[in-house]
Design an enzyme around this catalytic site. Sequence first.
Site, short mmCIF file in Angstrom:
data_model
loop_
_atom_site.label_atom_id
_atom_site.label_comp_id
_atom_site.label_asym_id
_atom_site.label_seq_id
_atom_site.Cartn_x
_atom_site.Cartn_y
_atom_site.Cartn_z
N MET A 283 -42.52 -4.89 -11.17
CA MET A 283 -43.09 -3.83 -10.36
C MET A 283 -42.13 -2.65 -10.20
SD MET A 283 -44.62 -4.23 -6.51
CE MET A 283 -43.04 -4.24 -5.69
N ASP B 258 -30.63 -13.54 -3.53
CA ASP B 258 -31.83 -12.71 -3.65
C ASP B 258 -32.38 -12.32 -2.28
OD1 ASP B 258 -34.28 -11.51 -4.44
OD2 ASP B 258 -34.29 -12.77 -6.24
N HIS C 222 -31.29 -9.81 -6.58
CA HIS C 222 -32.43 -9.85 -7.48
C HIS C 222 -32.19 -9.05 -8.77
CE1 HIS C 222 -36.57 -10.67 -8.40
NE2 HIS C 222 -36.87 -9.41 -8.53
N SER D 237 -39.01 -10.62 -12.94
CA SER D 237 -39.67 -10.58 -11.65
C SER D 237 -41.16 -10.85 -11.84
CB SER D 237 -39.38 -9.25 -10.96
OG SER D 237 -39.60 -9.36 -9.57
N GLN D 238 -42.06 -9.99 -11.37
CA GLN D 238 -43.48 -10.33 -11.47
C GLN D 238 -43.95 -10.46 -12.92
OE1 GLN D 238 -45.66 -7.21 -9.41
NE2 GLN D 238 -45.84 -5.95 -11.25
#
Length: 336
Positions: free
Chosen positions: A69, A261, A317, A143-144
């Site tokens: 994202m 994270d 992250h 990530s996503q």
Amino acid sequence: MITTGFYPKRVDMSISLDTMAIKDLLALVVFSILIVSNSASIEGNSILKLSRTTPGVNDPTPIVIWHGMGDTCCNPLSMGYIKRTFEQHIPGVYVRSVRIGNSFVDDTRNGFFLDVNTQVEMVCQKIASDPLLQNGYNAVGFSQGAQFLRAVAQRCPQGMKNLISVGGQHQGVYGLPQCMGESHIICDYVRRLLNYGAYTHWVQNFLVQAQYWHDPLDEATYRDRSLFIAEINNERSPKNPNYKENLLKLEKFVMVKFTEDTMVDPKGTEWFSFYAPGQAKVMLPFNETTLYKEDWIGLKAMDEQGKLVFLECEGNHLRMSDEFLLNQIIRPFLAN
């Protein structure tokens, strides 16, 4: 040092509910949730694709990467850097960095507002139509993008060999970026607002991040209304047997969790761990979840076959050192 994260500006949550419609507030809160981001590379159509249209017998296994994202396929500081690093350490490799849409702007916007299932179908078509991916490929999701590539593996594997999840949220998320601790009243208040809005029809259809929002305080509503993460985790009945069968085709499923994270909440979701149902404090290890014990998508079988790999990366992250990327990911799982 690879720094593929995206940090949002601070959102002023002091706005009075009296001065803002609840729908607008929910949209603002959901939009700000987990700017669980990544960072991103011209759609990974590397120079190799311009010079040939079929894979060579001795070519290294191609790589498909999917950003997260707030990012785009071709940001030279994020996915572009990752792509160049892969090409540097795996001579001759073809790397395709997925772009969703006709432009970089579309790609970024679609990471927020285009239905995840539509995105997955688009990537399935891209892979099927790319002649350089027809002999198989490795996949790396950030990530996503990691859970989105897992959906590709379960719905249209088309020769995916190794799936590497870098900070992915495989059990969904239930928290805010850099929130002030699990017990803080604001966290719980905003979570409840998100829960109220995340499963409404307009939010589920409007916002990508709502489609992997997982509320452990209301598992029934989550299972019934989540348009993506509950479905891809085979949490509904009847189960889709293809999801388990296809995921078991992987040679390795590698999951990277970041020790510090502050963007993913709970960070255990990066290893398929999640809250025990009915509360949001006690975490269950991945192998104590119902998803694992009843083997809805094949995790238990993969574990028994030695196909699951759990890696920890020190830092926040998507903050990976070049050394970690080379020694923990490229050499063992991407370089033939």
